[in-house]
Design an enzyme around this catalytic site. Structure first.
Site, PDB file in Angstrom:
ATOM      1  N   GLU A  46       0.783  -1.097  -0.073  1.00  0.00           N
ATOM      2  CA  GLU A  46      -0.013  -0.024  -0.024  1.00  0.00           C
ATOM      3  C   GLU A  46       0.792   1.305   0.097  1.00  0.00           C
ATOM      4  OE1 GLU A  46      -2.012  -2.854   3.125  1.00  0.00           O
ATOM      5  OE2 GLU A  46      -0.090  -2.749   1.959  1.00  0.00           O
ATOM      6  N   CYS A  69      -2.634  -3.300   7.344  1.00  0.00           N
ATOM      7  CA  CYS A  69      -2.184  -3.243   8.852  1.00  0.00           C
ATOM      8  C   CYS A  69      -2.435  -2.080   9.562  1.00  0.00           C
ATOM      9  CB  CYS A  69      -0.773  -3.594   8.775  1.00  0.00           C
ATOM     10  SG  CYS A  69       0.722  -2.484   8.287  1.00  0.00           S
ATOM     11  N   ALA A 149       8.689 -38.499  -4.062  1.00  0.00           N
ATOM     12  CA  ALA A 149       8.718 -39.050  -5.508  1.00  0.00           C
ATOM     13  C   ALA A 149       8.609 -40.630  -5.612  1.00  0.00           C
ATOM     14  CB  ALA A 149      10.066 -38.824  -6.153  1.00  0.00           C
ATOM     15  N   SER A 163      17.740 -45.407  -5.288  1.00  0.00           N
ATOM     16  CA  SER A 163      16.513 -44.565  -5.473  1.00  0.00           C
ATOM     17  C   SER A 163      16.983 -43.701  -6.474  1.00  0.00           C
ATOM     18  CB  SER A 163      15.922 -44.197  -4.428  1.00  0.00           C
ATOM     19  OG  SER A 163      16.912 -43.123  -3.620  1.00  0.00           O
ATOM     20  N   ARG A 179      11.729 -25.825  -3.266  1.00  0.00           N
ATOM     21  CA  ARG A 179      12.794 -25.582  -2.310  1.00  0.00           C
ATOM     22  C   ARG A 179      12.852 -23.886  -2.196  1.00  0.00           C
ATOM     23  NH1 ARG A 179      17.386 -30.020  -2.925  1.00  0.00           N
ATOM     24  NH2 ARG A 179      16.384 -31.891  -2.602  1.00  0.00           N
ATOM     25  N   LEU A 199      20.645 -31.239  -0.888  1.00  0.00           N
ATOM     26  CA  LEU A 199      19.618 -30.523  -0.381  1.00  0.00           C
ATOM     27  C   LEU A 199      19.782 -28.804  -0.653  1.00  0.00           C
ATOM     28  CD1 LEU A 199      18.982 -32.235   3.189  1.00  0.00           C
ATOM     29  CD2 LEU A 199      17.381 -32.514   0.921  1.00  0.00           C
ATOM     30  N   GLY A 289      12.132 -39.510   5.069  1.00  0.00           N
ATOM     31  CA  GLY A 289      11.692 -40.641   4.174  1.00  0.00           C
ATOM     32  C   GLY A 289      10.534 -41.175   4.775  1.00  0.00           C
TER      33      GLY A 289
END
Length: 356
Positions: A46, A69, A149, A163, A179, A199, A289
């Site tokens: 705003e 706000c 997955a 995997s 992520r 990661l 997992g």
């Protein structure tokens, strides 16, 4: 308002703990100024729009996707700027759940100064856009996304435990986008032992460190030389352990230890999330997992599911299923049904987004 919501999406993942907001000022049927909130601590949407509009804001209408706000935070109240600007009409999509705003609602303050107020325009869409913010204030915990997955028959690994990689590169890129959107990743130590994932966040040629990482590791077995540490040197890393666990010197130098008492082998996840929220964690992406997935699902703490299905039928009786949930249901009608929000083909994979 639809245009405002579209613009506000630009702030997703950037403004936490603030909501993603956009505002426009309309005079004589034409948009004369836009404002998009960029980051917590910087001016709200705003104020940005009002600054751009200047004197042209007098008698105009302000559209914003969240109630302005009314309290002092890192920045002063937006209602003060609106009142001083000469705006004649304020239209907002959804009420602000922040208790500080609910104590002093914007509508009352604006109307007391002769400003017309219209609210509840595209409210469902507005609340969904800022679902993290609403979960934070309504439930006093982080918003939880679960990413998994798997093959078409629900397996996450071969019988030998390997995997990499079930899904294609397009799906893996989608995970990096998730992520990037999310403040924090949560993972179990067994997944680190099995896969040693980085990661990190890779978007094209850009690589980023995580802001926060939470590892569920009852006995402190995470190797100190794991890639998640070297790939995320700037991240705050928390290790959730049993209250009796003493960490090795090497590991204790890399993490902050959170000690909890397990009951029947399970951590009090509501308390873990409360602790995370107190530390400023607003949303979490669970990356594995099966034990971690199952614990959060059983506790009813998953808000949104992001599931990637690879076109594979792996087989293997009891080998590495995506979930390890006990089945206590007597009829199919008792099983909670998820709400399908999105279904997309990503390369050769299928990507589903579901709500609890």
């Amino acid at each position: 308002m639809a245009k405002v919501l579209q613009k506000a999406k630009q702030g997703l993942g950037k403004t936490v703990p603030n909501p993603a907001t956009a505002a426009c000022i309309v005079q004589d049927g034409k948009i004369i100024a836009w404002g998009i909130h960029q980051k917590a601590g910087l001016p709200h949407a705003e104020r940005l729009a009002l600054t751009k509009a200047g004197d042209k804001a007098k008698g105009a209408t302000l559209y914003v996707n969240l109630e302005p706000c009314t309290h002092h935070g890192r920045t002063p109240p937006c209602v003060d700027a609106i009142i001083q600007s000469g705006i004649a009409h304020v239209v907002y999509a959804a009420h602000d759940p922040n208790p500080a705003v609910r104590k002093h609602p914007a509508t009352q303050l604006l109307q007391s100064k002769g400003i017309q107020v219209t609210n509840s325009i595209l409210t469902t869409e507005a609340e969904d856009l800022n679902k993290v913010f609403y979960t934070n204030h309504r439930q006093n915990r982080p918003f939880i996304r679960l990413k998994a997955a798997m093959t078409l028959d629900g397996k996450i690994a071969l019988s030998n435990g390997k995997s990499k990689y079930l899904t294609g590169p397009e799906s893996r890129q989608k995970v990096h986008q998730l992520r990037h959107l999310t403040q924090t990743i949560l993972i179990g130590y067994k997944t680190i032992l099995a896969d040693d994932p980085k990661l990190d966040i890779r978007l094209g040629k850009k690589e980023k460190s995580l802001k926060t990482l939470i590892i569920i590791d009852p006995q402190g077995k995470t190797p100190p030389n794991s890639q998640c540490f070297t790939s995320n040197p700037q991240a705050k890393i928390y290790l959730v352990t049993d209250d009796s666990t003493t960490l090795s010197t090497q590991l204790s130098q890399k993490v902050t230890q959170w000690k909890f008492t397990r009951k029947n082998g399970q951590f009090p996840l509501d308390q873990v999330l409360k602790k995370a929220y107190q530390e400023g964690v607003c949303d979490i992406l669970i990356e594995g997992g099966p034990g971690v997935y199952s614990s959060f699902i059983q506790a009813g703490l998953v808000d949104e599911y992001h599931l990637f299905y690879a076109p594979l039928l792996m087989g293997g009786v009891g080998d590495f299923p995506v979930l390890a949930l006990p089945n206590s249901y007597q009829t199919v009608d008792e099983v909670p049904r998820l709400k399908l929000m999105e279904m997309t083909r990503v390369g050769d994979d299928v990507y589903l987004v579901l709500k609890a």
